[in-house]
Write an enzyme that holds these catalytic residues in place. Structure first.
Site, PDB file in Angstrom:
ATOM      1  N   TRP A   1       0.848  -1.205   0.000  1.00 18.01           N
ATOM      2  CA  TRP A   1       0.000   0.000   0.000  1.00 18.01           C
ATOM      3  C   TRP A   1       0.878   1.249   0.000  1.00 18.01           C
ATOM      4  O   TRP A   1       0.693   2.145  -0.824  1.00 18.01           O
ATOM      5  CB  TRP A   1      -0.937   0.004   1.210  1.00 18.01           C
ATOM      6  CG  TRP A   1      -1.905   1.150   1.203  1.00 18.01           C
ATOM      7  CD1 TRP A   1      -3.181   1.125   0.715  1.00 18.01           C
ATOM      8  CD2 TRP A   1      -1.687   2.487   1.685  1.00 18.01           C
ATOM      9  NE1 TRP A   1      -3.759   2.368   0.860  1.00 18.01           N
ATOM     10  CE2 TRP A   1      -2.870   3.219   1.450  1.00 18.01           C
ATOM     11  CE3 TRP A   1      -0.616   3.130   2.274  1.00 18.01           C
ATOM     12  CZ2 TRP A   1      -2.999   4.558   1.803  1.00 18.01           C
ATOM     13  CZ3 TRP A   1      -0.745   4.470   2.629  1.00 18.01           C
ATOM     14  CH2 TRP A   1      -1.930   5.168   2.386  1.00 18.01           C
TER      15      TRP A   1
ATOM     16  N   TYR B   1       1.268   3.928  -3.022  1.00 13.45           N
ATOM     17  CA  TYR B   1       0.840   5.301  -2.767  1.00 13.45           C
ATOM     18  C   TYR B   1       1.965   6.282  -3.092  1.00 13.45           C
ATOM     19  O   TYR B   1       1.742   7.317  -3.728  1.00 13.45           O
ATOM     20  CB  TYR B   1       0.381   5.447  -1.316  1.00 13.45           C
ATOM     21  CG  TYR B   1      -0.232   6.785  -0.987  1.00 13.45           C
ATOM     22  CD1 TYR B   1      -1.515   7.100  -1.434  1.00 13.45           C
ATOM     23  CD2 TYR B   1       0.454   7.725  -0.245  1.00 13.45           C
ATOM     24  CE1 TYR B   1      -2.082   8.326  -1.149  1.00 13.45           C
ATOM     25  CE2 TYR B   1      -0.106   8.955   0.050  1.00 13.45           C
ATOM     26  CZ  TYR B   1      -1.381   9.251  -0.400  1.00 13.45           C
ATOM     27  OH  TYR B   1      -1.937  10.472  -0.117  1.00 13.45           O
TER      28      TYR B   1
ATOM     29  N   ASP C   1      -6.790  -0.658  -0.266  1.00 14.38           N
ATOM     30  CA  ASP C   1      -7.187   0.601   0.352  1.00 14.38           C
ATOM     31  C   ASP C   1      -8.667   0.568   0.725  1.00 14.38           C
ATOM     32  O   ASP C   1      -9.520   0.171  -0.088  1.00 14.38           O
ATOM     33  CB  ASP C   1      -6.917   1.750  -0.612  1.00 14.38           C
ATOM     34  CG  ASP C   1      -7.249   3.088  -0.005  1.00 14.38           C
ATOM     35  OD1 ASP C   1      -6.418   3.600   0.757  1.00 14.38           O
ATOM     36  OD2 ASP C   1      -8.355   3.600  -0.278  1.00 14.38           O
TER      37      ASP C   1
END
Length: 188
Positions: free
Chosen positions: A113, A117, A133
């Protein structure tokens, strides 16, 4: 949307793991006060709340982060990220995205994640995607699809090579002007 400062974005991403957006903002404020350079009072407009510059990697790497309000593992993730950003990892937009993601994933406390990101926002990767997410899963469920990781990833294959843009639309669909990426990842 990109980011003006890739290091700041990466620190904020780590601080935001498994906490609300409001909680992540509080933690970022603590980091800024603890590690950032104070702005001279003569340069600060009264009432704007700006008192410090966001710290750079060198500032965070050498800072005392004890009693900071985050788990010890997160402190170590911040320190490891700071050391890497001070040396081997460059978050400049022209950096090799695949190599940077590989390097980030090699750091303790950085999972898929966070790496995705950072690729999306700091490196401008138009195809970065965050299938775990919470906001992405909620938005996809609102569209009538299953929200588990595999189904989300399979649905998103149709959006290649623009999955980062789709992510932004999914977040925006949850509420006007709100960053719905409430929770990050669980990392070991």
């Amino acid at each position: 949307p990109g980011s003006v400062d890739g290091s700041e974005l990466a620190f904020r991403a780590v601080l935001g793991q498994q906490v609300s957006v409001a909680g992540a903002c509080t933690l970022a404020g603590r980091l800024v006060v603890r590690c950032g350079e104070p702005i001279p009072a003569s340069l600060v407009s009264e009432g704007d709340g700006l008192t410090h510059l966001f710290p750079g990697p060198e500032d965070v790497a050498g800072a005392d982060l004890d009693r900071f309000g985050v788990p010890a593992a997160r402190v170590e993730a911040l320190r490891g990220l700071a050391r890497a950003l001070s040396g081997s990892i460059s978050l400049d937009p022209g950096s090799d995205r695949d190599e940077v993601e590989r390097q980030l994933l090699g750091l303790r406390g950085i999972g898929p994640w966070t790496a995705s990101y950072v690729a999306m926002r700091a490196l401008g990767d138009p195809d970065a995607f965050l299938p775990t997410d919470l906001g992405v899963k909620q938005a996809i469920q609102r569209l009538g699809h299953a929200g588990d990781r595999r189904d989300v990833a399979a649905l998103a294959e149709r959006w290649r090579p623009w999955r980062a843009y789709a992510t932004q639309h999914l977040w925006a669909s949850l509420g006007e002007g709100k960053d719905q990426s409430e929770k990050g990842e669980v990392v070991a």
